[in-house]
Design a protein around this motif. Structure first.
Motif, PDB file in Angstrom:
ATOM      1  N   ALA A  35     -12.355  10.818  -9.199  1.00  0.00           N
ATOM      2  CA  ALA A  35     -12.573   9.378  -9.290  1.00  0.00           C
ATOM      3  C   ALA A  35     -13.234   8.989 -10.607  1.00  0.00           C
ATOM      4  O   ALA A  35     -12.915   7.951 -11.193  1.00  0.00           O
ATOM      5  N   ALA A  48     -10.243  11.162  -1.489  1.00  0.00           N
ATOM      6  CA  ALA A  48     -10.243   9.827  -0.881  1.00  0.00           C
ATOM      7  C   ALA A  48     -10.762   8.763  -1.841  1.00  0.00           C
ATOM      8  O   ALA A  48     -10.213   7.655  -1.916  1.00  0.00           O
ATOM      9  N   GLU A  49     -11.836   9.064  -2.582  1.00  0.00           N
ATOM     10  CA  GLU A  49     -12.398   8.066  -3.493  1.00  0.00           C
ATOM     11  C   GLU A  49     -11.427   7.759  -4.631  1.00  0.00           C
ATOM     12  O   GLU A  49     -11.270   6.602  -5.040  1.00  0.00           O
ATOM     13  N   THR A  50     -10.758   8.799  -5.139  1.00  0.00           N
ATOM     14  CA  THR A  50      -9.782   8.594  -6.208  1.00  0.00           C
ATOM     15  C   THR A  50      -8.621   7.739  -5.714  1.00  0.00           C
ATOM     16  O   THR A  50      -8.144   6.841  -6.418  1.00  0.00           O
ATOM     17  N   ARG A  51      -8.179   7.985  -4.506  1.00  0.00           N
ATOM     18  CA  ARG A  51      -7.075   7.204  -3.946  1.00  0.00           C
ATOM     19  C   ARG A  51      -7.495   5.747  -3.739  1.00  0.00           C
ATOM     20  O   ARG A  51      -6.704   4.819  -3.967  1.00  0.00           O
ATOM     21  N   LYS A  52      -8.740   5.538  -3.346  1.00  0.00           N
ATOM     22  CA  LYS A  52      -9.231   4.172  -3.161  1.00  0.00           C
ATOM     23  C   LYS A  52      -9.246   3.425  -4.491  1.00  0.00           C
ATOM     24  O   LYS A  52      -8.830   2.254  -4.576  1.00  0.00           O
ATOM     25  N   PRO A  75       0.805  -1.231   0.000  1.00  0.00           N
ATOM     26  CA  PRO A  75       0.000   0.000   0.000  1.00  0.00           C
ATOM     27  C   PRO A  75       0.834   1.274   0.000  1.00  0.00           C
ATOM     28  O   PRO A  75       0.460   2.275  -0.622  1.00  0.00           O
ATOM     29  N   HIS A 123      -5.721   2.390  -5.537  1.00  0.00           N
ATOM     30  CA  HIS A 123      -5.256   1.176  -4.862  1.00  0.00           C
ATOM     31  C   HIS A 123      -5.828  -0.065  -5.549  1.00  0.00           C
ATOM     32  O   HIS A 123      -5.130  -1.082  -5.695  1.00  0.00           O
ATOM     33  N   ALA A 124      -7.089   0.014  -5.969  1.00  0.00           N
ATOM     34  CA  ALA A 124      -7.709  -1.128  -6.652  1.00  0.00           C
ATOM     35  C   ALA A 124      -7.016  -1.405  -7.984  1.00  0.00           C
ATOM     36  O   ALA A 124      -6.786  -2.560  -8.355  1.00  0.00           O
ATOM     37  N   GLU A 169       0.502   4.881  -2.156  1.00  0.00           N
ATOM     38  CA  GLU A 169       0.406   6.160  -1.455  1.00  0.00           C
ATOM     39  C   GLU A 169       1.489   7.123  -1.933  1.00  0.00           C
ATOM     40  O   GLU A 169       1.235   8.317  -2.135  1.00  0.00           O
TER      41      GLU A 169
END
Length: 344
Positions: free
Chosen positions: A328, A289-293, A274, A296-297, A278
């Protein structure tokens, strides 16, 4: 004669994109278009430090024709060449407009995984020893190795491929990387070794895509380590680890037990962590936050950080086209446009 003289005068080595000294005998509209195309060609070439051959290749106009057209000494149809140059200019302007406003793509980012690789390279160069590093595709292995070779003295990165699998072909690649010239093939390894030794006892050969090497070639690398004190780092896929990374992977009958006994550091990492994602997102300045999530996917899919980087670049273009900040939705669309599976 005039056209030949002009072609010689405007050869790549001497062309300075000066304004033409003459104009072709054309009708008013055709002359206006020629003037505009010449001026834009001149401006683009000077701004981009393009040679005559560069512009010829990009526009699809042969060098002699382009030179004569530009200097008003062409004997053919000016409007035909002008239209071809205009198409190139339009394509150049469209590409430039698409890039304007895009955030600067980060250069090398020292992710935790990259740091782990760099530490393995430092170990191999300092002691000197063998290091074996196996990482999954798209995790930044080659990028980190390039950064290390570019920023450390006496570190050389050489990438192997199927055509350089054999001992002599590998030596030729090493000679090119080290700027070694040796006409006698039988002395090539000693000439390479002498160059390594002249650079001190802390040289490093980073062999990327090492899975392509046959055993005899790897044994040659052992010779450089033994005789000339050169550190060796073998980078590649899991075939590298199976052959040299696992303590039980090589037996005496394989002829490489001597290589394995010299390996001081082994790394096997199949997936990004992870912290890698980051670090990449921080370098891009992405805070949502949604874009970062979603990022990660994407990084967990095949292609890992490489796939994420390509998706972020495309998402930036999509956001720019809509006059919006990257979010996102843009990243999701970029991933879909690249043929990725649905993200959840």
């Amino acid at each position: 004669m005039a056209q030949a003289a002009t072609s010689d005068k405007t050869s790549d080595n001497r062309h300075r994109w000066e304004a033409p000294e003459a104009e072709p005998p054309l009708a008013a509209e055709a002359l206006r278009e020629w003037r505009e195309a010449v001026e834009r060609t001149r401006a683009i070439a000077r701004e981009g430090d393009l040679s005559l051959s560069d512009v010829a290749r990009k526009s699809g106009v042969p060098v002699p024709t382009l030179s004569a057209w530009y200097s008003a000494s062409y004997n053919g149809s000016y409007p035909n060449i002008t239209r071809r140059v205009q198409r190139w200019i339009a394509s150049h302007d469209e590409a430039r407009e698409a890039l304007m406003g895009l955030p600067a793509e980060p250069g090398f980012v020292e992710t935790p995984t990259a740091r782990r690789l760099i530490e393995a390279l430092i170990y191999a160069q300092t002691f000197p020893e063998f290091s074996v590093v196996t990482m999954g595709a798209g995790m930044g292995k080659t990028c980190a190795a390039r950064h290390y070779a570019a920023t450390r003295p006496h570190a050389y990165l050489v990438t192997m491929r199927p055509s350089t699998a054999g001992r002599h072909a590998m030596l030729q690649e090493l000679a090119m990387a080290l700027s070694v010239s040796e006409a006698n093939p039988a002395r090539l390894d000693r000439s390479i070794g002498a160059k390594l030794q002249r650079n001190g006892r802390h040289t490093l050969l980073i062999i990327d895509e090492a899975q392509n090497l046959v055993d005899d070639a790897v044994n040659q690398l052992r010779y450089f380590n033994d005789e000339f004190g050169c550190g060796i780092a073998l980078l590649g896929n899991e075939a590298v680890y199976r052959r040299w990374g696992s303590l039980g992977g090589t037996s005496d009958k394989d002829g490489l037990a001597q290589v394995q006994s010299r390996i001081g550091l082994r790394i096997l990492q199949r997936q990004v962590v992870p912290g890698d994602v980051e670090a990449i997102l921080d370098a891009w300045g992405i805070e949502d936050a949604e874009t970062r999530k979603l990022a990660h996917a994407i990084a967990r899919r095949p292609g890992a950080l490489r796939g994420l980087g390509k998706a972020l670049k495309l998402a930036s273009m999509l956001a720019l086209g809509g006059g919006e900040a990257l979010g996102a939705g843009h990243l999701r669309q970029a991933w879909a446009n690249r043929g990725g599976e649905e993200l959840r």
